[in-house]
Design a protein around this motif. Structure first.
Motif, PDB file in Angstrom:
ATOM      1  N   ASN A 116      89.452  44.131  48.649  1.00 40.72           N
ATOM      2  CA  ASN A 116      90.814  43.625  48.429  1.00 40.72           C
ATOM      3  C   ASN A 116      91.744  44.748  47.979  1.00 40.72           C
ATOM      4  OD1 ASN A 116      90.463  44.020  45.605  1.00 40.72           O
ATOM      5  ND2 ASN A 116      89.479  42.023  45.434  1.00 40.72           N
ATOM      6  N   GLU A 117      92.995  44.403  47.778  1.00 37.15           N
ATOM      7  CA  GLU A 117      94.015  45.398  47.425  1.00 37.15           C
ATOM      8  C   GLU A 117      93.714  46.053  46.072  1.00 37.15           C
ATOM      9  OE1 GLU A 117      96.855  48.030  47.987  1.00 37.15           O
ATOM     10  OE2 GLU A 117      96.201  46.617  49.533  1.00 37.15           O
ATOM     11  N   THR A 118      93.129  45.336  45.134  1.00 38.89           N
ATOM     12  CA  THR A 118      92.792  45.915  43.831  1.00 38.89           C
ATOM     13  C   THR A 118      91.796  47.058  44.004  1.00 38.89           C
ATOM     14  OG1 THR A 118      93.155  43.783  42.760  1.00 38.89           O
ATOM     15  CG2 THR A 118      91.867  45.406  41.538  1.00 38.89           C
ATOM     16  N   VAL A 119      90.781  46.845  44.821  1.00 35.47           N
ATOM     17  CA  VAL A 119      89.782  47.891  45.083  1.00 35.47           C
ATOM     18  C   VAL A 119      90.438  49.051  45.826  1.00 35.47           C
ATOM     19  CG1 VAL A 119      87.635  48.428  46.312  1.00 35.47           C
ATOM     20  CG2 VAL A 119      87.843  46.277  45.058  1.00 35.47           C
ATOM     21  N   LEU A 120      91.286  48.745  46.801  1.00 32.03           N
ATOM     22  CA  LEU A 120      91.966  49.815  47.549  1.00 32.03           C
ATOM     23  C   LEU A 120      92.854  50.657  46.627  1.00 32.03           C
ATOM     24  CD1 LEU A 120      92.856  47.969  50.872  1.00 32.03           C
ATOM     25  CD2 LEU A 120      91.149  49.775  50.543  1.00 32.03           C
ATOM     26  N   LYS A 121      93.489  50.041  45.624  1.00 33.44           N
ATOM     27  CA  LYS A 121      94.299  50.794  44.654  1.00 33.44           C
ATOM     28  C   LYS A 121      93.417  51.766  43.867  1.00 33.44           C
ATOM     29  CE  LYS A 121      98.115  47.598  43.931  1.00 33.44           C
ATOM     30  NZ  LYS A 121      98.763  46.652  43.025  1.00 33.44           N
ATOM     31  N   LYS A 122      92.240  51.302  43.453  1.00 30.32           N
ATOM     32  CA  LYS A 122      91.290  52.185  42.743  1.00 30.32           C
ATOM     33  C   LYS A 122      90.896  53.363  43.622  1.00 30.32           C
ATOM     34  CE  LYS A 122      88.891  48.721  39.957  1.00 30.32           C
ATOM     35  NZ  LYS A 122      87.620  48.029  39.776  1.00 30.32           N
ATOM     36  N   ILE A 123      90.642  53.070  44.882  1.00 26.91           N
ATOM     37  CA  ILE A 123      90.223  54.128  45.811  1.00 26.91           C
ATOM     38  C   ILE A 123      91.363  55.126  46.021  1.00 26.91           C
ATOM     39  CG2 ILE A 123      89.477  54.619  48.184  1.00 26.91           C
ATOM     40  CD1 ILE A 123      88.034  51.837  48.095  1.00 26.91           C
ATOM     41  N   ARG A 124      92.594  54.632  46.158  1.00 29.40           N
ATOM     42  CA  ARG A 124      93.749  55.537  46.316  1.00 29.40           C
ATOM     43  C   ARG A 124      93.897  56.448  45.095  1.00 29.40           C
ATOM     44  NH1 ARG A 124      96.378  50.622  48.037  1.00 29.40           N
ATOM     45  NH2 ARG A 124      96.457  50.595  50.301  1.00 29.40           N
ATOM     46  N   LEU A 125      93.771  55.873  43.899  1.00 27.68           N
ATOM     47  CA  LEU A 125      93.877  56.658  42.671  1.00 27.68           C
ATOM     48  C   LEU A 125      92.758  57.696  42.603  1.00 27.68           C
ATOM     49  CD1 LEU A 125      95.260  57.195  39.961  1.00 27.68           C
ATOM     50  CD2 LEU A 125      93.763  55.446  38.954  1.00 27.68           C
ATOM     51  N   ALA A 126      91.551  57.282  42.924  1.00 32.94           N
ATOM     52  CA  ALA A 126      90.422  58.214  42.919  1.00 32.94           C
ATOM     53  C   ALA A 126      90.647  59.342  43.914  1.00 32.94           C
ATOM     54  CB  ALA A 126      89.123  57.476  43.239  1.00 32.94           C
ATOM     55  N   GLN A 127      91.199  59.027  45.086  1.00 29.59           N
ATOM     56  CA  GLN A 127      91.474  60.060  46.093  1.00 29.59           C
ATOM     57  C   GLN A 127      92.488  61.069  45.563  1.00 29.59           C
ATOM     58  OE1 GLN A 127      90.116  61.112  48.629  1.00 29.59           O
ATOM     59  NE2 GLN A 127      91.566  61.997  50.044  1.00 29.59           N
ATOM     60  N   GLU A 128      93.508  60.582  44.871  1.00 26.95           N
ATOM     61  CA  GLU A 128      94.522  61.459  44.268  1.00 26.95           C
ATOM     62  C   GLU A 128      93.922  62.382  43.217  1.00 26.95           C
ATOM     63  OE1 GLU A 128      98.026  59.807  42.380  1.00 26.95           O
ATOM     64  OE2 GLU A 128      98.241  58.428  44.077  1.00 26.95           O
ATOM     65  N   LYS A 129      93.073  61.818  42.363  1.00 26.47           N
ATOM     66  CA  LYS A 129      92.580  62.554  41.199  1.00 26.47           C
ATOM     67  C   LYS A 129      91.329  63.387  41.465  1.00 26.47           C
ATOM     68  CE  LYS A 129      95.643  60.721  38.448  1.00 26.47           C
ATOM     69  NZ  LYS A 129      96.712  61.507  37.878  1.00 26.47           N
ATOM     70  N   ARG A 130      90.394  62.853  42.247  1.00 23.76           N
ATOM     71  CA  ARG A 130      89.090  63.516  42.386  1.00 23.76           C
ATOM     72  C   ARG A 130      88.603  63.655  43.815  1.00 23.76           C
ATOM     73  NH1 ARG A 130      85.163  60.377  38.299  1.00 23.76           N
ATOM     74  NH2 ARG A 130      83.664  61.696  39.354  1.00 23.76           N
ATOM     75  N   VAL A 175      82.359  55.665  47.235  1.00 26.17           N
ATOM     76  CA  VAL A 175      82.610  54.247  47.465  1.00 26.17           C
ATOM     77  C   VAL A 175      81.384  53.643  48.132  1.00 26.17           C
ATOM     78  CG1 VAL A 175      84.039  52.532  48.647  1.00 26.17           C
ATOM     79  CG2 VAL A 175      85.094  54.593  47.687  1.00 26.17           C
ATOM     80  N   VAL A 176      80.844  52.608  47.493  1.00 24.01           N
ATOM     81  CA  VAL A 176      79.675  51.879  48.001  1.00 24.01           C
ATOM     82  C   VAL A 176      80.006  50.393  48.008  1.00 24.01           C
ATOM     83  CG1 VAL A 176      77.996  53.620  47.247  1.00 24.01           C
ATOM     84  CG2 VAL A 176      78.628  51.748  45.702  1.00 24.01           C
ATOM     85  N   GLU A 177      79.124  49.594  48.577  1.00 25.21           N
ATOM     86  CA  GLU A 177      79.401  48.171  48.690  1.00 25.21           C
ATOM     87  C   GLU A 177      79.059  47.384  47.428  1.00 25.21           C
ATOM     88  OE1 GLU A 177      78.313  46.371  52.512  1.00 25.21           O
ATOM     89  OE2 GLU A 177      78.147  48.426  53.276  1.00 25.21           O
ATOM     90  N   ILE A 217      82.620  53.604  43.107  1.00 26.96           N
ATOM     91  CA  ILE A 217      83.519  52.459  43.156  1.00 26.96           C
ATOM     92  C   ILE A 217      82.825  51.456  44.065  1.00 26.96           C
ATOM     93  CG2 ILE A 217      85.750  51.563  43.939  1.00 26.96           C
ATOM     94  CD1 ILE A 217      86.908  54.379  43.449  1.00 26.96           C
ATOM     95  N   GLU A 218      82.627  50.248  43.574  1.00 27.16           N
ATOM     96  CA  GLU A 218      81.971  49.206  44.364  1.00 27.16           C
ATOM     97  C   GLU A 218      83.023  48.312  44.993  1.00 27.16           C
ATOM     98  OE1 GLU A 218      79.289  47.334  41.616  1.00 27.16           O
ATOM     99  OE2 GLU A 218      78.188  49.206  41.294  1.00 27.16           O
ATOM    100  N   THR A 219      82.883  48.079  46.293  1.00 24.28           N
ATOM    101  CA  THR A 219      83.857  47.236  46.995  1.00 24.28           C
ATOM    102  C   THR A 219      83.584  45.760  46.782  1.00 24.28           C
ATOM    103  OG1 THR A 219      82.599  47.090  49.056  1.00 24.28           O
ATOM    104  CG2 THR A 219      84.135  48.967  48.818  1.00 24.28           C
ATOM    105  N   GLY A 220      82.407  45.425  46.305  1.00 22.41           N
ATOM    106  CA  GLY A 220      82.052  44.013  46.160  1.00 22.41           C
ATOM    107  C   GLY A 220      81.656  43.402  47.492  1.00 22.41           C
ATOM    108  N   GLY A 221      81.115  44.232  48.355  1.00 22.26           N
ATOM    109  CA  GLY A 221      80.715  43.760  49.678  1.00 22.26           C
ATOM    110  C   GLY A 221      81.886  43.790  50.637  1.00 22.26           C
TER     111      GLY A 221
END
Length: 185
Positions: free
Chosen positions: A35-49, A8-10, A27-31
């Protein structure tokens, strides 16, 4: 070097710097507007990889790191120093050399659940990390030596215990800070 976890980078420039150093997906946070959409991606990535957070060594980077840590338990953290991330007065992961990024990714820390920990606020006061004219510089060096980045007193205390830094490692790092400064026994 291939990294299994998502990093995860900015922003886009940080992704470019990561890809110059290692073979990894980001995964880019967009600075700072995470937001919740980015946090959902991060949660999924944590689960999978699994996830590694590598944000800028500045206030906004730390803010993003805290938001992600609260929302996604068990993530790994990589840190670069302000010195290694600064170029022409600009601070960020995008300014770090490939060697610096590889080093940060080889010294990962995993944050554990809140615990009392071995290191007390009193230990930090005794070490000159919480008061005095050079306490900020001392915390900066200590964070660098322990691979947990710079933080204010409250956050440094939390990090020392969350990353389960042993009292022995803490005291060894404090001794190294003292020997560099030459100002404490």
């Amino acid at each position: 070097m291939k990294i299994k976890e998502m990093i995860v980078v900015e922003g886009r420039d940080d992704t470019v710097a990561i890809k110059r150093a290692v073979n990894a997906d980001t995964i880019e946070t967009g600075g700072s507007a995470i937001n919740e959409t980015v946090l959902k991606k991060i949660r999924l990535a944590q689960e999978k990889r699994g996830v590694i957070v590598l944000t800028d060594p500045d206030y906004q980077g730390e803010r993003i790191r805290k938001i992600i840590s609260r929302a996604v338990p068990g993530i790994k953290h990589a840190f670069i120093t302000q010195e290694d991330g600064t170029k022409n007065g600009d601070i960020g992961v995008e300014n770090a050399s490939p060697a610096t990024i590889i080093k940060a990714l080889s010294e990962l820390r995993t944050e554990m659940a809140e615990s009392e920990g071995e290191i007390s606020v009193e230990d930090m006061v005794e070490a000159g990390l919480s008061s005095g004219p050079d306490s900020k510089a001392r915390r900066l060096k200590l964070g660098e030596l322990l691979g947990i980045g710079y933080a204010n007193v409250k956050q440094m205390h939390k990090r020392l215990n969350a990353f389960q830094i042993s009292k022995e490692d803490f005291l060894r790092a404090v001794a190294a800070v003292n020997s560099e400064k030459g100002d404490r026994p």
